[in-house]
Design a protein around this motif. Structure first.
Motif, short mmCIF file in Angstrom:
data_model
loop_
_atom_site.label_atom_id
_atom_site.label_comp_id
_atom_site.label_asym_id
_atom_site.label_seq_id
_atom_site.Cartn_x
_atom_site.Cartn_y
_atom_site.Cartn_z
N SER A 123 9.65 3.37 5.79
CA SER A 123 9.14 3.98 4.56
C SER A 123 7.62 3.97 4.61
O SER A 123 7.02 3.26 5.43
CB SER A 123 9.63 3.21 3.33
OG SER A 123 9.23 3.87 2.14
N TYR A 124 7.01 4.74 3.75
CA TYR A 124 5.55 4.77 3.62
C TYR A 124 5.18 4.09 2.31
O TYR A 124 5.80 4.35 1.27
CB TYR A 124 5.02 6.21 3.63
CG TYR A 124 5.32 6.95 4.91
CD1 TYR A 124 4.49 6.85 6.01
CD2 TYR A 124 6.45 7.77 5.01
CE1 TYR A 124 4.76 7.53 7.19
CE2 TYR A 124 6.73 8.45 6.19
CZ TYR A 124 5.89 8.33 7.26
OH TYR A 124 6.17 9.01 8.44
N VAL A 125 4.20 3.20 2.37
CA VAL A 125 3.76 2.51 1.16
C VAL A 125 2.24 2.56 1.08
O VAL A 125 1.55 2.71 2.09
CB VAL A 125 4.22 1.03 1.14
CG1 VAL A 125 5.73 0.93 1.20
CG2 VAL A 125 3.61 0.26 2.31
N PHE A 129 -5.81 -0.58 1.54
CA PHE A 129 -6.59 -0.07 2.68
C PHE A 129 -6.04 1.25 3.21
O PHE A 129 -6.39 1.67 4.30
CB PHE A 129 -6.61 -1.12 3.79
CG PHE A 129 -6.84 -2.51 3.27
CD1 PHE A 129 -8.06 -2.86 2.72
CD2 PHE A 129 -5.81 -3.44 3.27
CE1 PHE A 129 -8.26 -4.13 2.20
CE2 PHE A 129 -6.01 -4.71 2.75
CZ PHE A 129 -7.24 -5.05 2.22
N GLY A 130 -5.17 1.89 2.43
CA GLY A 130 -4.63 3.17 2.85
C GLY A 130 -3.13 3.12 3.03
O GLY A 130 -2.50 2.06 2.95
N LYS A 131 -2.55 4.29 3.26
CA LYS A 131 -1.10 4.40 3.42
C LYS A 131 -0.66 3.72 4.71
O LYS A 131 -1.33 3.78 5.72
CB LYS A 131 -0.69 5.87 3.43
CG LYS A 131 0.82 6.11 3.50
CD LYS A 131 1.16 7.57 3.37
CE LYS A 131 0.84 8.08 1.97
NZ LYS A 131 1.27 9.50 1.79
N GLU A 150 0.88 10.79 8.72
CA GLU A 150 2.25 10.30 8.64
C GLU A 150 3.07 10.69 9.87
O GLU A 150 3.83 9.87 10.41
CB GLU A 150 2.94 10.81 7.37
CG GLU A 150 2.39 10.21 6.09
CD GLU A 150 3.21 10.62 4.87
OE1 GLU A 150 4.28 11.23 5.06
OE2 GLU A 150 2.79 10.32 3.74
N GLY A 151 2.95 11.93 10.30
CA GLY A 151 3.73 12.39 11.45
C GLY A 151 3.39 11.64 12.72
O GLY A 151 4.28 11.22 13.47
N GLN A 168 14.97 6.96 6.60
CA GLN A 168 13.84 6.75 5.69
C GLN A 168 14.39 6.24 4.37
O GLN A 168 14.91 7.00 3.55
CB GLN A 168 13.04 8.04 5.48
CG GLN A 168 11.78 7.80 4.63
CD GLN A 168 10.88 9.02 4.57
OE1 GLN A 168 11.18 10.05 5.16
NE2 GLN A 168 9.77 8.89 3.87
N GLN A 169 14.29 4.96 4.17
CA GLN A 169 14.74 4.34 2.93
C GLN A 169 14.07 2.98 2.77
O GLN A 169 13.67 2.35 3.74
CB GLN A 169 16.26 4.20 2.88
CG GLN A 169 16.82 3.12 3.80
CD GLN A 169 18.31 2.95 3.64
OE1 GLN A 169 19.08 3.89 3.82
NE2 GLN A 169 18.75 1.75 3.28
N MET A 170 13.98 2.52 1.54
CA MET A 170 13.36 1.24 1.23
C MET A 170 14.46 0.19 1.12
O MET A 170 15.20 0.16 0.14
CB MET A 170 12.58 1.35 -0.08
CG MET A 170 11.83 0.09 -0.47
SD MET A 170 10.42 -0.27 0.60
CE MET A 170 9.26 0.97 0.04
#
Length: 288
Positions: A123-125, A129-131, A150-151, A168-170
């Protein structure tokens, strides 16, 4: 050139010759005594100066060379485990298995399959300091990287485990990371990690975990803590290979001159992280 410098130059020449000999003859799996004799040193003296100069023992260096060749056979030529063991100078697939597990943290089959049957959640969080791209297996966190793109960040993860199944899941593990970013940075030690690396890398990363937030260490001090005082360069390489950004705090390691130095995800970001942690640590002292 004084006597000390002359001796150092001689030792360097001998270690260079020993490295070349091991690289050329690794399929014969030469013993410590054989390599030492080739460079006209006693086994004890050779072991000591090789470790000082190379940062690893002659035996470990031979294992790395053997493993590198075995990985090439498995990946590029799709050799069987038996043939790979034979072509790498090992007595059988059992020794190949032990070598992979000891250094890579996975079996030869798992390496050959590129993480096949391994399920990875990602996942992206957002962090201060950024993603960040965060990923985990059933055993714990396996990857964290800053994801300005992201890619590209996802491709970097998939390159490590090309045959894994990605979702892609938390999950619960990733949720704990997200909560640390937004609530309590002091509970990092409660998060389980699923890492693969050499014994040397794991020892360096474990040492990094002991650097308190708001404090800094040097490459030399890390080398001394792992009892490899002359292996600062090897320590730097292991720190640069850190697969878990921030949780393993490689950003807290600076040069002995006081300069922050380079950082895989940008020197500006490293400076921001060090400054942010210093302010947090000072605020905690005030609150106490």
């Amino acid at each position: 050139m004084n006597k000390m410098n002359t001796q150092a130059a001689t030792n360097f020449d001998r270690i260079t010759e020993a490295i070349a000999y091991i690289q050329q003859n690794f399929k014969e799996q030469p013993s410590l005594e054989e390599v030492a004799e080739h460079v006209h040193l006693s086994p004890y003296h050779f072991q000591r100066i090789f470790t000082e100069w190379a940062g690893v023992s002659p035996k470990k260096f031979l294992q790395f060379i053997t493993l590198k060749h075995a990985k090439k056979l498995l990946k590029e030529q799709q050799s069987s485990l038996f043939d790979t063991a034979y072509e790498s100078g090992l007595s059988g697939s059992g020794r190949l298995h032990d070598l992979f597990v000891r250094i890579e943290g996975m079996t030869p089959g798992e390496f050959k399959n590129g993480g096949e049957n391994l399920s990875i959640h990602y996942s992206y969080v957002e962090s201060p300091f950024g993603k960040m791209l965060i990923a985990s297996t059933s055993k714990g966190v396996c990857h964290i990287a800053f994801a300005d793109d992201e890619g590209a960040a996802l491709q970097g993860l998939k390159a490590k485990f090309p045959a894994a199944v990605y979702t892609q899941q938390m999950d619960a593990v990733l949720e704990n990371i997200r909560l640390i970013f937004t609530h309590d940075w002091d509970k990092i030690h409660e998060i389980k990690l699923h890492l693969k690396g050499t014994d040397f890398q794991l020892k360096v990363w474990e040492t990094l975990l002991r650097i308190p937030s708001g404090q800094l260490a040097t490459y030399g001090s890390i080398a001394r803590q792992i009892e490899r005082p002359k292996a600062s360069r090897a320590v730097g390489t292991a720190i640069g290979d850190n697969p878990v950004a921030y949780l393993i705090p490689c950003h807290r390691v600076i040069q002995s001159s006081g300069l922050f130095g380079q950082y895989h995800w940008g020197s500006v970001r490293k400076a921001a992280m060090i400054g942010w942690e210093a302010v947090k640590a000072e605020q905690m002292l005030i609150d106490e």
